[in-house]
Design an enzyme around this catalytic site. Structure first.
Site, mmCIF file in Angstrom:
data_model
loop_
_atom_site.group_PDB
_atom_site.id
_atom_site.type_symbol
_atom_site.label_atom_id
_atom_site.label_comp_id
_atom_site.label_asym_id
_atom_site.label_seq_id
_atom_site.Cartn_x
_atom_site.Cartn_y
_atom_site.Cartn_z
ATOM 1 N N SER A 152 -9.266 -1.861 5.875
ATOM 2 C CA SER A 152 -8.765 -3.055 5.188
ATOM 3 C C SER A 152 -9.936 -3.951 4.767
ATOM 4 O O SER A 152 -10.736 -3.572 3.925
ATOM 5 C CB SER A 152 -7.761 -3.790 6.081
ATOM 6 O OG SER A 152 -7.066 -4.785 5.363
ATOM 7 N N HIS A 269 -0.454 -5.183 3.525
ATOM 8 C CA HIS A 269 -0.353 -3.851 2.919
ATOM 9 C C HIS A 269 1.098 -3.457 2.639
ATOM 10 O O HIS A 269 1.489 -2.303 2.784
ATOM 11 C CB HIS A 269 -1.074 -2.815 3.782
ATOM 12 C CG HIS A 269 -2.496 -3.174 4.061
ATOM 13 N ND1 HIS A 269 -3.466 -3.159 3.083
ATOM 14 C CD2 HIS A 269 -3.107 -3.611 5.199
ATOM 15 C CE1 HIS A 269 -4.612 -3.559 3.610
ATOM 16 N NE2 HIS A 269 -4.419 -3.843 4.885
#
Length: 382
Positions: A152, A269
């Site tokens: 990430s 996400h």
């Protein structure tokens, strides 16, 4: 001159955090490396080895793994203070962010450090500072690095390390991303649920029925979907809080062995982060992005980036698409039987990526080390 190319490829990101005099030295090395590349020396680039240079045995190379949000903790950075160039990264960050990031990392308060708007820049900067610490302790590891990946927000650190984005510009993008994701998180009560499953766990049915439950209690267009693929039988599901609470209560129905709500503020996400896409896209368009000088793997598809445009596009998509970390690990470490593994270093707070690597590929994990951000030199690399 080949060593210069390796040096610059692995440490080009430092040029923006150094003195003007030293900036010139690094830039000269960079220009020399680019000329070397243009002249077409008889060098080759093997799969999984993005650096230009003679083919090397895998055990003589390294891969760097950069952690993501959630790995932060009060006190991180203490083990970096003795390295002047690491401190410079924090000083530069203070100018870009407008607050004392190092002080927040060292002393908290925890509630402030854990906020998305602060934790993402904190993990990003601390991870690159840990890479500088690694270069001080074991310079050959950095100079022989052939690949990098980040979870990430860690993907931004990997791209900076690989020379794709200069440090201050990447930090600006990280700042915009963190602020936009914080705002998106506050718009809808949402979160993330860590799930340890079994071979017969049905994630698709679980998410579908959780969404149907949300509709029954009046939530329109509910979100509940897999947001992280971690390792075999381990996923993170993200979405509306009501959906996650439903899954907690009905975990046995879907053959989940263990579930736990994660201490994060939003459904990262997933499409609940859509409002953050435009601000991040504009930020990325305003900075210079180059093709990485070593292999860097995308969270979106688990594959190596091939050009700068792809980086710009996939970093935006990363906000709303699941992190395919298990797939990334396979892409980096799968090899023919008998082929040696590179040394892997987790650079940044925590050892979560090492634990995942152990679950995905035990043989590769045997060559794993952690460069901690809170321990002294005597305890590093254990």
């Amino acid at each position: 001159m080949a060593w210069r190319g390796r040096f610059v490829a692995a440490r080009r990101w430092l040029s923006q955090a150094r003195s003007p005099k030293e900036d010139g030295r690094v830039q000269a090395l960079l220009e020399g490396a680019l000329v070397e590349k243009e002249e077409g020396e008889e060098e080759e680039e093997s799969a999984g080895e993005g650096l230009r240079g003679p083919r090397r045995s895998p055990q003589d190379t390294s891969v760097l793994l950069f952690p993501g949000q959630g790995s932060q903790f009060v006190g991180m950075g203490q083990g970096l203070l003795r390295y002047p160039s690491a401190r410079e990264l924090f000083r530069a960050a203070e100018e870009v962010l407008g607050y004392d990031l190092l002080g927040l990392c060292l002393h908290g308060p925890k509630a402030q450090l854990d906020r998305t708007v602060h934790s993402q820049p904190a993990v990003f900067v601390a991870s690159l500072a840990a890479a500088e610490k690694l270069h001080h302790l074991e310079p050959s590891v950095v100079e022989n690095c052939v690949g990098a990946a980040g979870f990430s927000i860690g993907e931004y650190a990997a791209l900076v390390f690989a020379g794709a984005i200069d440090y201050p510009e990447a930090l600006y993008a990280v700042k915009v991303r963190a602020e936009a994701m914080q705002e998106a998180s506050e718009a809808v009560p949402s979160g993330m649920l860590s799930v340890i499953g079994r071979n017969n766990s049905d994630y698709f049915a679980a998410c579908f029925e959780a969404r149907e439950y949300c509709k029954s209690v009046g939530i329109e267009n509910p979100v509940c979907e897999v947001s992280n693929y971690l390792f075999p039988d381990s996923r993170v599901i993200a979405g509306h809080l009501q959906a996650l609470e439903y899954l907690q209560k009905n975990s046995k129905k879907y053959a989940f062995a263990r579930v736990k709500i994660l201490p994060v503020s939003g459904a990262f996400h997933t499409r609940l982060m859509e409002s953050a896409m435009e601000p991040l896209s504009e930020a990325l368009k305003s900075i210079t992005i180059r093709q990485p000088l070593i292999s860097v793997y995308s969270n979106v598809n688990g594959q190596k980036y091939t050009n700068s445009k792809q980086i710009q596009q996939l970093l935006v998509k990363q906000l709303v698409l699941p992190v395919k970390w298990e797939q990334t690990i396979h892409a980096i470490y799968e090899r023919k039987k008998g082929t040696a593994f590179p040394c892997s270093y987790e650079v940044g707070p925590g050892k979560q990526l090492g634990a995942i690597l152990k679950s995905c590929n035990l043989k590769a994990w045997k060559f794993y080390k952690n460069i901690d951000v809170s321990e002294d030199v005597a305890k590093d690399n254990t």
